[in-house]
Design an enzyme around this catalytic site. Structure first.
Site, PDB file in Angstrom:
ATOM      1  N   CYS A  45      58.648  87.793  41.939  1.00 14.53           N
ATOM      2  CA  CYS A  45      57.400  88.059  41.222  1.00 14.53           C
ATOM      3  C   CYS A  45      57.637  87.613  39.791  1.00 14.53           C
ATOM      4  O   CYS A  45      58.018  88.407  38.939  1.00 14.53           O
ATOM      5  CB  CYS A  45      57.060  89.556  41.258  1.00 14.53           C
ATOM      6  SG  CYS A  45      57.041  90.203  42.907  1.00 14.53           S
ATOM      7  N   CYS A  46      57.461  86.353  39.560  1.00  8.54           N
ATOM      8  CA  CYS A  46      58.046  85.765  38.370  1.00  8.54           C
ATOM      9  C   CYS A  46      57.121  85.720  37.174  1.00  8.54           C
ATOM     10  O   CYS A  46      57.587  85.550  36.062  1.00  8.54           O
ATOM     11  CB  CYS A  46      58.523  84.362  38.667  1.00  8.54           C
ATOM     12  SG  CYS A  46      57.195  83.267  39.152  1.00  8.54           S
ATOM     13  N   ALA A  47      55.806  85.812  37.396  1.00  7.38           N
ATOM     14  CA  ALA A  47      54.898  85.621  36.276  1.00  7.38           C
ATOM     15  C   ALA A  47      55.164  86.636  35.180  1.00  7.38           C
ATOM     16  O   ALA A  47      55.465  87.785  35.486  1.00  7.38           O
ATOM     17  CB  ALA A  47      53.458  85.740  36.743  1.00  7.38           C
ATOM     18  N   PRO A  48      55.036  86.290  33.923  1.00  7.53           N
ATOM     19  CA  PRO A  48      54.720  85.001  33.344  1.00  7.53           C
ATOM     20  C   PRO A  48      55.903  84.078  33.127  1.00  7.53           C
ATOM     21  O   PRO A  48      55.787  83.086  32.438  1.00  7.53           O
ATOM     22  CB  PRO A  48      54.108  85.377  31.996  1.00  7.53           C
ATOM     23  CG  PRO A  48      54.839  86.606  31.611  1.00  7.53           C
ATOM     24  CD  PRO A  48      55.185  87.329  32.886  1.00  7.53           C
ATOM     25  N   GLY A  49      57.051  84.425  33.696  1.00 10.04           N
ATOM     26  CA  GLY A  49      58.144  83.458  33.664  1.00 10.04           C
ATOM     27  C   GLY A  49      59.249  83.771  32.684  1.00 10.04           C
ATOM     28  O   GLY A  49      60.162  82.981  32.505  1.00 10.04           O
ATOM     29  N   GLY A  50      59.207  84.924  32.055  1.00 13.84           N
ATOM     30  CA  GLY A  50      60.247  85.243  31.087  1.00 13.84           C
ATOM     31  C   GLY A  50      61.595  85.425  31.744  1.00 13.84           C
ATOM     32  O   GLY A  50      62.615  84.898  31.299  1.00 13.84           O
ATOM     33  N   LYS A  51      61.601  86.174  32.834  1.00 15.99           N
ATOM     34  CA  LYS A  51      62.879  86.422  33.490  1.00 15.99           C
ATOM     35  C   LYS A  51      63.389  85.159  34.164  1.00 15.99           C
ATOM     36  O   LYS A  51      64.585  84.882  34.191  1.00 15.99           O
ATOM     37  CB  LYS A  51      62.726  87.538  34.509  1.00 15.99           C
ATOM     38  CG  LYS A  51      62.307  88.842  33.886  1.00 15.99           C
ATOM     39  CD  LYS A  51      62.403  89.963  34.877  1.00 15.99           C
ATOM     40  CE  LYS A  51      61.910  91.254  34.278  1.00 15.99           C
ATOM     41  NZ  LYS A  51      60.458  91.325  34.129  1.00 15.99           N
ATOM     42  N   ASP A  90      52.929  85.062  49.029  1.00 14.54           N
ATOM     43  CA  ASP A  90      53.053  86.508  48.978  1.00 14.54           C
ATOM     44  C   ASP A  90      54.532  86.828  49.212  1.00 14.54           C
ATOM     45  O   ASP A  90      55.144  86.331  50.134  1.00 14.54           O
ATOM     46  CB  ASP A  90      52.188  87.118  50.094  1.00 14.54           C
ATOM     47  CG  ASP A  90      52.197  88.624  50.068  1.00 14.54           C
ATOM     48  OD1 ASP A  90      53.118  89.213  49.467  1.00 14.54           O
ATOM     49  OD2 ASP A  90      51.287  89.219  50.655  1.00 14.54           O
ATOM     50  N   CYS A 114      58.613  98.301  35.994  1.00 14.09           N
ATOM     51  CA  CYS A 114      58.354  98.792  34.647  1.00 14.09           C
ATOM     52  C   CYS A 114      57.663 100.137  34.745  1.00 14.09           C
ATOM     53  O   CYS A 114      56.712 100.410  34.025  1.00 14.09           O
ATOM     54  CB  CYS A 114      57.512  97.804  33.869  1.00 14.09           C
ATOM     55  SG  CYS A 114      55.960  97.455  34.663  1.00 14.09           S
TER      56      CYS A 114
END
Lengths: 200, 818
Positions: free
Chosen positions: B396-402, B447, B521
């Site tokens: 679940c990568c959005a927005p891509g920070g991790k 998904d 979170c």
């Protein structure tokens, strides 16, 4: 995702040759592996083969992006290079233009550059030549097509910022906007800054 | 997740109502120190002096006229008041602990008279007076009302001195009040607060003059819980100040409930009242606040709620693919950003205190030198510790920070598959990754639950699961009210599914990896520990330390739930303790690629003695091919029995040994079933998974070591698996075998038990059910296996298992065994 057809390859290479000349082979055979171009949803992606293997498992409608996007083919099958390709083109650029620091900021935010703003320029750069624009710290800013300038010495020529280079339509928050070269951050060998004439 | 509150866009508010310039402590205190009178007397104008004189005269009258019976003692109290004034005025001007807006309204003029001696210093006290005047804004009108004293009426008409007078008056009144019995206060209060007649928490100021400690004690002692009926009235027009005070009172009472409780009121009434007050004051929904009250002790609760009102500091992460932190910091400072390194634990983080340029639009940002990222979002990637040339999945990568952090740690080698289910947010991932110069990433739009089917076999997986967001309330205050029981449970369900898929996508036999990091979170136990515990039960994973040396440990028990003891290695972060968003991080290591069979209802919870071997046998015979449940049950029963009864049945023991159950491997569970299965698998080379086959031999080898006599004869029956044993743990293979091969019905091992225990039988069994095994093997299910294996040595007579795996002992299931 599929490899490029002959026609597409030709068109794309022609475009890239404007900037990097005949050094295309350097892009494909890199020391850290073989890279190739793949077409997906009208966009050309530059990926290494290792990534390609994994990406092959992903179905086409679910694949969004891979590696680096170099550009895209328009509906009329013309090829537009994207700003994201700058990192790869800059090292091999044939014609370079350096801008003075004063003009750099203005250029970054979308204004034309007068001839007086040019610091250096490669010889024999003719009009409408594709160039890579650098800041004085050798930081590539963008690739552009060069407009008429040297017509009259007295006149101020200009380098137009033909929007030759587009950019990926990222979401508003993430789209790379105008970027400026920040001199202290020079990193040898990697084009630091890219000017993207784009307003989100 | 998106940043809804942009701290850089906060509006600057001008000085508020209460902002006043102060001249300093000396001038403030000078009012109350008679010594300074001489100097200040010069500042008084002639009229002021006349007024002062009048006041002095008037105070004597006012004392007599003062409606409060306790007026006379005032002169006597004056010195006390004055001396105490120095102590009290700071309080008055400050948070007004002695004085509440509602109660301070009626300060008799007596207080003024008590301060007449200090009138000479009015000028210097202007500022302080002004300050007080604001706080006691309504006091002037009240002073007018109680304007029995001629002196006051005069002074009101005048200019600057006028301001002093009411305030002084008020102060003096207050002192008088304090000197007087508390009954007067309550009179006043009832006039004002008729709707809350029973609330007398504040009025007991009469004791203030006797000292700070006593004040507090008196207040709390006299705090009376309002009746529920009155509370409803409160809801219509909540007075936040009053509620705040009440919150403090209740917390104080509850802290020392034995001594400070009100007779006849139960603790739950106080708690209920507190919950309602907190919900009103901080604008929470009742459900969420109830959950928070379960989670935090009261003192922490208030801190947590306060911390959620304030945004966390902005942090950013240097993109080491393009620059160094030092250089970036220098460049940003040159632009006018005030920043600092984030802490010892991060080599790439920077925290921004303030900035004259928008942080998200600097040329450095656009060039991809840094990424705006919360401090707590850097932690899961640090826990994941991706190595170069690995295959990583970010579910679940959005927005891509991790994802970009992973890529920079891997230095653009290897492959990352960044996936998200939300197409809109994927665009931000594309943009961010291109901007930051990440080249080894594939971005997909699946998904997350589809994952192992699409592509699996990753070295590491990061799952930042979608959650209720209760840890980032400061970013999104809407969470306070729109989260419900259903939402939390729905999130938890989704997280469980995602976590299982993620576990299945990890390749346990990876040389450098086999790790999975699960993070949310959120601070809710339902979404964190419960989900992790669920995964521990359902898959062949165990928890390992995250590598983060700070942060609070996860819960191993919470209210009525009990979790696995290894949950202590997970980490929780809170806004009020760590000054970062609420977060939860758990790191798993997968030790076997096989998926345990599901054993509904048999999960370790079943008591060891519940099932008998004979029962098992009985179950086995009727339907060997049927549901796996009886098989599982039998297996479980077998295992449990074995462990508990310590091999009371020599037959069983021997049987187990037959099957190659090695105690050394400590995979007690797998024991019988395991071995037979392994044998079967080895036999069915085509269908068996390589791991299983490989493990088979290992098991048998162990068997040999352990029980020479018994096994020797039976070993023959068993197949020697092909290939070298693989895997890090013998336990693992055994377990996996047992789990995967559901087909191994008790039949296999039961029959030998019953009968001759001859290897022949077993052999016969094996060929008889290749198809079934194959069929079953492919089934997936939650294993009971992992738990039972924990059961230590099957045979009491045998040496204790060399390796006891704690992870296998699921706490809840078999306390005896583990």
């Amino acid at each position: 995702m599929r490899p490029l057809t002959e026609e597409e390859t030709r068109v794309m290479f022609e475009k890239m040759a404007k900037y990097i000349g005949e050094n295309l082979q350097l892009l494909v055979d890199r020391p850290d592996g073989t890279y190739c171009f793949r077409l997906h949803n009208d966009r050309v992606y530059y990926v290494s083969e290792k990534i390609l293997k994994l990406a092959a498992n992903i179905s086409g409608d679910k694949l969004v992006s891979l590696g680096t996007c170099f550009g895209k083919f328009t509906k009329s099958h013309r090829f537009r290079l994207h700003i994201t390709a700058l990192d790869y083109l800059a090292p091999y650029a044939k014609y370079k233009v350096w801008i003075k620091p004063g003009a750099e900021q203005s250029f970054l935010y979308g204004n034309h550059v007068l001839k007086s703003g040019l610091g250096r320029i490669t010889e024999n750069t003719c009009q409408y030549q594709g160039v890579v624009v650098y800041s004085m710290a050798d930081v590539p800013l963008i690739q552009r097509e060069r407009e008429a300038e040297t017509q009259a010495e007295g006149e101020a020529g200009s380098m137009h910022r033909e929007p030759d280079v587009g950019f990926d339509p990222g979401s508003p928050g993430s789209r790379p906007g105008p970027k400026a070269g920040a001199k202290p951050l020079r990193h040898p060998g990697i084009p630091l800054i890219v000017i993207l004439i784009g307003i989100s | 997740m998106g940043r809804k509150l942009d701290p850089t866009k906060k509006e600057k508010r001008g000085p508020g109502r209460k902002a006043r310039k102060q001249k300093g402590a000396e001038t403030e205190l000078a009012r109350f120190l008679p010594a300074a009178g001489d100097e200040n007397s010069k500042r008084l104008s002639s009229r002021a002096r006349k007024r002062a004189a009048k006041r002095r005269l008037g105070s004597a009258e006012s004392l007599a006229m003062h409606k409060f019976p306790g007026a006379k003692p005032l002169p006597g109290k004056l010195p006390k008041g004055i001396s105490g004034g120095a102590v009290q005025t700071p309080g008055k001007k400050g948070a007004q602990p002695l004085h509440h807006g509602t109660q301070g309204k009626k300060r008799p003029a007596l207080t003024h008279s008590s301060e007449e001696e200090e009138v000479e210093e009015e000028d210097s006290e202007e500022d302080g007076v002004l300050n007080q005047e604001d706080l006691w804004g309504s006091e002037d009108s009240d002073a007018d009302m109680i304007d029995d004293y001629g002196a006051d009426s005069d002074s009101e008409g005048e200019d600057e001195d006028e301001e002093l007078l009411p305030i002084e008056r008020a102060a003096q009144k207050q002192k008088v009040q304090e000197a007087v019995a508390g009954g007067q206060w309550s009179e006043e209060e009832t006039e004002e607060e008729e709707e809350k007649g029973s609330l007398q928490s504040c009025p007991q100021k009469d004791d203030e003059t006797e000292g700070g400690l006593q004040i507090n004690v008196d207040e709390e002692e006299s705090f009376v819980l309002p009746l529920p009926g009155e509370m409803e009235q409160d809801a219509q027009a909540p007075d936040l100040q009053r509620i705040h005070k009440r919150i403090q009172d209740i917390v104080g009472v509850l802290r020392d409930f034995g001594t400070q409780r009100e007779e006849g009121r139960s603790r739950s009434e106080y708690l209920h009242r507190l919950q309602k007050d907190l919900a009103t004051y901080y604008s929470y929904g009742d459900f969420l606040l109830g959950k928070l009250m379960d989670l935090f002790p009261l003192s922490e609760l208030v801190e947590f709620l306060e911390a959620n009102e304030v945004p966390r500091p902005i942090t950013l992460r240097t993109n080491t693919l393009k620059t160094r932190r030092r250089d970036l910091a220098q460049a940003l400072i040159n632009r006018g950003v005030n920043l600092d390194p984030l802490g010892k634990w991060s080599k790439t983080g920077l925290v921004v205190y303030d900035s004259s340029v928008p942080i998200g639009a600097t040329p450095e940002y656009l060039a991809g030198y840094y990424m705006l990222q919360g401090a707590s979002s850097m932690l899961p990637v640090m826990a994941l510790a991706p190595q170069e040339h690995e295959r990583i999945l970010d579910m679940c990568c959005a927005p891509g920070g991790k994802t970009s952090y992973i890529a920079q740690l891997m230095k653009n080698t290897g492959v990352i598959l960044a996936n998200d289910a939300n197409a809109e947010r994927l665009k931000s991932v594309v943009g961010n990754l291109h901007r930051l110069g990440v080249t080894n990433t594939i971005i997909s739009h699946y998904d997350g639950r589809q994952f192992p089917k699409v592509v699996g076999g990753f070295d590491r997986v990061l799952l930042d699961a979608p959650c209720s967001g209760t840890g980032v309330i400061s970013k999104d205050p809407a969470v306070k009210t729109n989260k419900d029981e259903k939402d939390i449970l729905r999130c938890a369900h989704l997280q469980k599914e995602l976590l299982l898929s993620a576990i299945d996508s990890v390749n346990a036999t990876s040389k450098t990896g086999g790790y999975l990091v699960y993070c949310t979170c959120s601070i809710m136990v339902e979404e964190n520990e419960w989900v992790v515990d669920y995964a521990l039960k359902k898959r062949n994973v165990r928890l390992v330390p995250t590598g983060l040396d700070f942060g609070q440990e996860g819960f191993t028990r919470f209210r009525e739930r009990r979790f696995h003891p290894t949950l202590r290695s997970t980490r929780r972060f809170y806004p009020h303790t760590h000054n970062m968003d609420g977060f939860f991080i758990a790191k798993f290591k997968k030790f076997s690629n096989s998926i345990p069979q599901s054993q509904t209802g048999n999960s370790a919870a079943s008591t060891p003695t519940s099932l008998d071997l004979p029962e098992v046998k009985g179950q086995v015979t009727p339907k060997p091919e049927g549901s796996s449940q009886p098989a599982k049950k039998a297996r479980v029963a077998m295992k449990t029995k074995q462990q508990l009864q310590k091999r009371q049945h020599p037959k069983k023991a021997s049987f187990q040994k037959q099957n190659g159950i090695s105690k050394g491997t400590d995979s007690g569970l797998s024991t019988v079933s395991c071995d037979t299965k392994s044998q079967a698998s080895s036999k069915l080379q085509d269908s068996s998974q390589p791991t299983q086959e490989i493990r088979g031999p290992k098991v048998t080898k162990k068997l040999k070591q352990q029980s020479a006599t018994l096994l020797s004869s039976k070993k023959v029956a068993f197949w020697k698996p092909n290939g070298p044993p693989k895997g890090t743990d013998t336990e693992v293979p055994v377990l996996s075998l047992s789990k995967t091969q559901d087909t191994l019905k008790p039949e296999d091992w039961v029959q030998p038990l019953r009968s001759t225990r001859g290897t022949k039988k077993v052999k016969q069994q094996l060929p008889a059910q290749p198809s079934k095994r194959a069929a079953f093997r492919k089934q997936n299910g939650t294993p009971k296996g992992p738990e039972t294996p924990a059961m230590s040595p099957l045979d009491s007579s045998q040496p204790p298992p060399a390796k006891r795996r704690k992870s296998q002992s699921r706490g809840s299931s078999h306390p005896v065994l583990s």
